[in-house]
Scaffold this active site. Structure first.
Site, PDB file in Angstrom:
ATOM      1  N   THR A 199       0.815  -1.208   0.000  1.00 26.82           N
ATOM      2  CA  THR A 199       0.000   0.000   0.000  1.00 26.82           C
ATOM      3  C   THR A 199       0.820   1.216   0.000  1.00 26.82           C
ATOM      4  OG1 THR A 199      -1.747  -0.912   1.263  1.00 26.82           O
ATOM      5  CG2 THR A 199      -1.716   1.434   1.099  1.00 26.82           C
ATOM      6  N   THR A 412     -13.100   2.953  11.907  1.00 27.48           N
ATOM      7  CA  THR A 412     -13.991   3.710  12.802  1.00 27.48           C
ATOM      8  C   THR A 412     -13.416   5.075  13.137  1.00 27.48           C
ATOM      9  OG1 THR A 412     -12.958   2.583  14.638  1.00 27.48           O
ATOM     10  CG2 THR A 412     -15.020   1.683  13.777  1.00 27.48           C
TER      11      THR A 412
END
Lengths: 412, 412
Positions: A199, A412
């Site tokens: 990534t 979250t």
């Protein structure tokens, strides 16, 4: 190696992706991130730049990968790249593809270039569709934010970050045919970092004159020795992309392998990639230090690479480094499971200058000195197999409480 | 699979390694561990037992591995196994080998059997020589501690633990030729757990009559589907060993593939190994839950195994499970980097009964229900590739703050 490399070029300490002639960059907050940090950025070139791309090997390739491959595949030319963070636009189906193509089209229109001259990159959460209203608004405002200065580059650098803590940049210059040539780069990393384009998003700009094919060759070579030699957690993302653009405005004779400056340019490009790769490793999620593993004496360079990557990827080694524990037993255990030819009787291991294992036997070492060394912000693990001429270096980071904290609740 | 397997045998809830006829076990504290927990244990058999061993694939094999291979290689018979914890006797050179052979000789002498009928296993810190004075004292006292009862087994179970929190045991019985046959096992795990015999020691006892070659065949088959399908952290130790002993005292006709009870015995052995393997995964260092990954629809069972292991080994997936985060994006990213044939358009992912991805598209799911499910102590991740008939199951655990804490300072 790094020392030899730098002989061919100079480091430009205050350089950025807008230092090479012809490039502008910028970024803004369009609302994809929950914070107020920039989440949309672009680099543009005032002329069609020779382009090269290296992409994730993950079977699941995010929509922007498809679009960028399409653009570079067209003519090998780019006028710009648009990047968003906060949403990876991965596993988003046909809508995701349509969104990525729309990003390309809208940005191309905004700066007045053909759609196929724009690359698209995204990073962030997987599986949620982009909030395209926000992206469209952002794209409309973006051209006014682009500048050829340090601020433009800084805004871009911020716009590509996710959980990264620091911006990652590098810049060098060298002389070709009496002209000053610059190579610069910016990158983001942080988790899901592993060999074969993990990534990360990387962007390289240069004002060298070089064709797309030659730039691709050199970019792949550099990637194999740098970005593909880092790991944070062994995970490879769906979005990794490294894009290079060469404006040619330095005015050198077009670079080919026959050009006397080919090797110097290759070394400069590799150096830029290595600085970015090491910065990604050092800024791995939760990392407190950069870990470098140097393997020599392997049967081949490929074999050394495999061993170096296994050691740098070991959770046990990474945890021990975090704890400043000179636990060479975990290092040799990782060497031994790499699936490579190793003579179990001839392995030396050093931590910095502290020899801990010689000919596969533990030798007494100063534990206090080792503790002191391992508490530093860079730890170099040397492994000599005495089994051949192969050598490789890999980079990673320690495994910390914060890695777990960051990744236990990323969404979250 | 497990449900089908249990049809062939009964679970003996209070069974232990001393339940099969002919076996005694025991343990004591000789001073290798810093705590007062047992650190030296043994299992013995009153008759020469058919023996089988499966060993670590690490290039660096600890001295006890060498000794046990030597013993089982001699005649395929064992009268006992002696095990220490607190020191792995790995990377300890010629002295380590001499020490392991001395452990074998001394224990054989203490119980009055040939040296080659004794296996040796060690687990703990790498690279330090055993404190042989303590080992010798312990061996001298050990025969008096051996018993054919539950207490003897419990003492042994404690003696093999390192950072394990719980003892791991299993026992089943089945009928062969009108005789009751028992298969029991004990194991230790905790960190450095990965497919291909990771840091684990496992011991299987049975009173079945079966030859060493047949027992080896079945033990390898069971290992491939159980111990080799668990991972805690991807590290494979230098000391892993699974040893099985068959006393033959049940009085069944000697088991061969032609025996009508062959499959039932194989199923029982596999069940014992699966219970132990799952217990090791659940008790992985710092783990708060067991994670099971079921892959189906792969092009082959091998391919499914590779994918299941990649998912179960992903630090990002493990962190998300710890955080009860239904982050299926990380699951599909892991599936996509496993290096296996996958159709990127046809993947389903379920967390328990909660479908999160269908035909590679995210579908809305009840986040509260997912959170509730992921907070449980067992999480099952189902991946259906719709790409063939291959299936596999792997087990692991979540990645937690405690994993890092435990491994940042293991030696201290």
């Amino acid at each position: 190696m790094a020392n030899n490399l730098t002989a061919a070029f100079d480091i430009v300490a205050d350089g950025s992706i807008t230092t090479p002639r012809g490039f502008q960059a910028g970024g803004l907050h369009c609302g994809l991130k929950k914070t107020t940090r920039h989440d949309l950025g672009a680099i543009i070139c005032e002329v069609p730049a020779s382009a090269a791309g290296v992409y994730t090997t993950n079977v699941f390739q995010a929509a922007p990968i498809l679009v960028t491959k399409d653009s570079i595949g067209e003519e090998g030319l780019l006028r710009g790249v648009i990047v968003n963070s906060g949403n990876a636009n991965a596993c988003t189906g046909k809508q995701g593809e349509a969104d990525a193509f729309e990003m390309r089209a809208k940005f191309a229109e905004a700066i007045g270039v053909p759609a196929a001259h724009i690359a698209v990159a995204s990073t962030g959460v997987i599986g949620e569709n982009l909030k395209m209203d926000r992206v469209r608004d952002g794209i409309a405002k973006l051209p006014a934010k682009l500048a050829a200065d340090v601020q433009g580059a800084a805004d871009f650098n911020q716009a590509i970050l996710t959980t990264d803590l620091v911006e990652k940049t590098a810049c060098v210059r060298l002389e070709l045919d009496g002209q000053v040539v610059h190579i610069a780069g910016a990158a983001k990393g942080s988790g899901m970092i592993h060999p074969n384009m993990a990534t990360m998003l990387g962007f390289v700009t240069t004002d060298a004159a070089i064709g797309s094919a030659e730039l691709t060759t050199l970019l792949r070579q550099a990637t194999d020795l740098t970005f593909n030699m880092i790991t944070v957690d062994g995970d490879t993302s769906t979005n990794d992309m490294l894009v290079a653009m060469a404006s040619g405005l330095a005015g050198n004779a077009t670079l080919t392998p026959a050009h006397p400056g080919w090797d110097a340019f290759a070394a400069g490009l590799r150096y830029v990639c290595e600085v970015l790769a090491k910065a990604i490793a050092r800024d791995g999620e939760g990392a407190t230090k950069l870990v470098e593993v140097q393997v020599r004496g392997a049967v081949s360079d490929d074999s050394a690479q495999a061993i170096a990557k296994t050691v740098i990827g070991s959770s046990l080694v990474k945890s021990a480094v975090f704890g400043a524990d000179a636990n060479w037993g975990r290092i040799i255990a990782a060497v031994g499971r790499a699936g490579q030819p190793v003579n179990p009787e001839t392995v030396d291991i050093r931590l910095g200058d502290i020899v801990t294992l010689e000919q596969s036997r533990p030798i007494g070492f100063d534990e206090d000195a080792a503790l002191e060394y391992l508490k530093g912000d860079t730890v170099v693990i040397h492994v000599d197999l005495h089994n051949g001429e192969g050598a490789a270096t890999a980079w990673g980071c320690d495994l910390t409480y914060d890695y777990v904290r960051i990744n236990a609740a990323y969404r979250t």
